[in-house]
Each structure stands twice: as C-alpha cells, then as structure tokens.
Design a protein around this motif. Structure first.
Motif, PDB file in Angstrom:
ATOM      1  N   TYR A 184       0.829  -1.209   0.000  1.00  0.00           N
ATOM      2  CA  TYR A 184       0.000   0.000   0.000  1.00  0.00           C
ATOM      3  C   TYR A 184       0.865   1.261   0.000  1.00  0.00           C
ATOM      4  O   TYR A 184       0.633   2.197  -0.771  1.00  0.00           O
ATOM      5  CB  TYR A 184      -0.927  -0.016   1.216  1.00  0.00           C
ATOM      6  CG  TYR A 184      -1.912   1.123   1.243  1.00  0.00           C
ATOM      7  CD1 TYR A 184      -3.092   1.054   0.510  1.00  0.00           C
ATOM      8  CD2 TYR A 184      -1.670   2.269   1.991  1.00  0.00           C
ATOM      9  CE1 TYR A 184      -4.006   2.093   0.529  1.00  0.00           C
ATOM     10  CE2 TYR A 184      -2.573   3.314   2.015  1.00  0.00           C
ATOM     11  CZ  TYR A 184      -3.739   3.221   1.284  1.00  0.00           C
ATOM     12  OH  TYR A 184      -4.638   4.258   1.303  1.00  0.00           O
ATOM     13  N   LYS A 213      -1.853  -0.457  -4.406  1.00  0.00           N
ATOM     14  CA  LYS A 213      -3.089  -0.630  -3.640  1.00  0.00           C
ATOM     15  C   LYS A 213      -3.853  -1.892  -4.036  1.00  0.00           C
ATOM     16  O   LYS A 213      -4.428  -2.558  -3.179  1.00  0.00           O
ATOM     17  CB  LYS A 213      -3.959   0.610  -3.777  1.00  0.00           C
ATOM     18  CG  LYS A 213      -3.278   1.811  -3.130  1.00  0.00           C
ATOM     19  CD  LYS A 213      -4.069   3.071  -3.241  1.00  0.00           C
ATOM     20  CE  LYS A 213      -3.263   4.164  -2.553  1.00  0.00           C
ATOM     21  NZ  LYS A 213      -3.847   5.445  -2.617  1.00  0.00           N
ATOM     22  N   ASN A 251      -8.334   1.873   3.831  1.00  0.00           N
ATOM     23  CA  ASN A 251      -9.579   2.315   3.191  1.00  0.00           C
ATOM     24  C   ASN A 251     -10.091   1.338   2.146  1.00  0.00           C
ATOM     25  O   ASN A 251     -10.508   1.730   1.071  1.00  0.00           O
ATOM     26  CB  ASN A 251      -9.401   3.703   2.565  1.00  0.00           C
ATOM     27  CG  ASN A 251      -9.021   4.731   3.590  1.00  0.00           C
ATOM     28  OD1 ASN A 251      -9.583   4.764   4.674  1.00  0.00           O
ATOM     29  ND2 ASN A 251      -8.045   5.560   3.259  1.00  0.00           N
ATOM     30  N   TYR A 252     -10.065   0.069   2.481  1.00  0.00           N
ATOM     31  CA  TYR A 252     -10.572  -0.961   1.593  1.00  0.00           C
ATOM     32  C   TYR A 252     -12.017  -1.222   1.972  1.00  0.00           C
ATOM     33  O   TYR A 252     -12.342  -2.160   2.679  1.00  0.00           O
ATOM     34  CB  TYR A 252      -9.709  -2.213   1.702  1.00  0.00           C
ATOM     35  CG  TYR A 252     -10.062  -3.343   0.751  1.00  0.00           C
ATOM     36  CD1 TYR A 252     -10.854  -3.137  -0.379  1.00  0.00           C
ATOM     37  CD2 TYR A 252      -9.584  -4.619   0.970  1.00  0.00           C
ATOM     38  CE1 TYR A 252     -11.165  -4.160  -1.242  1.00  0.00           C
ATOM     39  CE2 TYR A 252      -9.889  -5.661   0.105  1.00  0.00           C
ATOM     40  CZ  TYR A 252     -10.672  -5.429  -0.991  1.00  0.00           C
ATOM     41  OH  TYR A 252     -10.983  -6.454  -1.850  1.00  0.00           O
ATOM     42  N   SER A 253     -12.883  -0.361   1.480  1.00  0.00           N
ATOM     43  CA  SER A 253     -14.293  -0.414   1.897  1.00  0.00           C
ATOM     44  C   SER A 253     -15.063  -1.574   1.287  1.00  0.00           C
ATOM     45  O   SER A 253     -16.127  -1.928   1.764  1.00  0.00           O
ATOM     46  CB  SER A 253     -14.987   0.912   1.540  1.00  0.00           C
ATOM     47  OG  SER A 253     -14.917   1.119   0.148  1.00  0.00           O
ATOM     48  N   SER A 291      -7.787  -3.576   6.778  1.00  0.00           N
ATOM     49  CA  SER A 291      -8.633  -3.099   5.673  1.00  0.00           C
ATOM     50  C   SER A 291      -9.167  -1.710   5.961  1.00  0.00           C
ATOM     51  O   SER A 291      -9.269  -0.873   5.057  1.00  0.00           O
ATOM     52  CB  SER A 291      -9.776  -4.076   5.388  1.00  0.00           C
ATOM     53  OG  SER A 291     -10.765  -4.020   6.382  1.00  0.00           O
ATOM     54  N   SER A 292      -9.489  -1.423   7.221  1.00  0.00           N
ATOM     55  CA  SER A 292      -9.976  -0.081   7.543  1.00  0.00           C
ATOM     56  C   SER A 292      -8.844   0.947   7.470  1.00  0.00           C
ATOM     57  O   SER A 292      -9.073   2.093   7.103  1.00  0.00           O
ATOM     58  CB  SER A 292     -10.639  -0.052   8.922  1.00  0.00           C
ATOM     59  OG  SER A 292      -9.683  -0.213   9.935  1.00  0.00           O
ATOM     60  N   LYS A 293      -7.621   0.538   7.774  1.00  0.00           N
ATOM     61  CA  LYS A 293      -6.475   1.455   7.718  1.00  0.00           C
ATOM     62  C   LYS A 293      -6.110   1.823   6.283  1.00  0.00           C
ATOM     63  O   LYS A 293      -5.588   2.905   6.026  1.00  0.00           O
ATOM     64  CB  LYS A 293      -5.254   0.845   8.398  1.00  0.00           C
ATOM     65  CG  LYS A 293      -5.438   0.564   9.853  1.00  0.00           C
ATOM     66  CD  LYS A 293      -4.834   1.650  10.668  1.00  0.00           C
ATOM     67  CE  LYS A 293      -4.929   1.264  12.133  1.00  0.00           C
ATOM     68  NZ  LYS A 293      -5.145   2.383  12.981  1.00  0.00           N
TER      69      LYS A 293
END
Length: 98
Positions: free
Chosen positions: A43, A48, A90-92, A86-88
C-alpha cells in the motif's frame, strides 16, 4: 488402518498451523502502528490493488473450519487483524461478514 487415519489427521492439523503462520507473515506480527505487514508495504509503495489482493488471500486462507480451539482462536485473531488493516487502507469493499 487407524494408524494411517491418525497420520492423515495430524497432517491436516499441521496444514492449519502453516496456514496461520503464512497469514501472520503476510499480516505482520508487530503492532499495526508499526505497519510491518506485506499489505502495508504494498500500500505504501502505491500498489493498492496488490494490498487488497493480499488481504483477500489471507482471508481465503483463514476461513476454514477446525475443531482445534487453539488454532480456531488464532485464526479468529488473524481475521480481526484483516479487518483492522482493511480499515487502515480504506478498503471499503472488503467483505464485512464471513
């Protein structure tokens, strides 16, 4: 015959342990603030899509059924770490439920 069955069962247990080890290596063994995982590495280098693929790879590895409580709790910790990472990054679109 029982010896062979026992041997196969032990090998399956080892596979589950290796699965956890591989997953922990990809996710990093240090605190998330250290950003030591292969996912953060990808990342931070601008890769990404690779970071997302690594997360999905780990989730695919650890979503297995096991009766061993030690392995089960280890896999649950890995899954939680997947969601935190995933939240860090931004993998929504990361799956929200298993």
């Amino acid at each position: 015959m029982i010896v062979k069955l026992d041997c196969l069962y032990n090998r399956l247990c080892m596979i589950q342990i290796w699965t956890a080890c591989i997953s922990e290596t990809v996710l990093g063994r240090k605190d998330l603030a250290e950003r030591s995982s292969m996912i953060f590495w990808a990342y931070d280098l601008g890769e990404k899509e690779m970071a997302k693929e690594l997360l999905n790879f780990v989730l695919g590895l650890v979503t297995v059924q096991t009766s061993d409580e030690n392995i089960k709790s280890r896999l649950e910790r890995i899954i939680k770490k997947c969601y935190m990472i995933s939240s860090k990054i931004n993998y929504s679109t990361f799956p929200v439920s298993l």
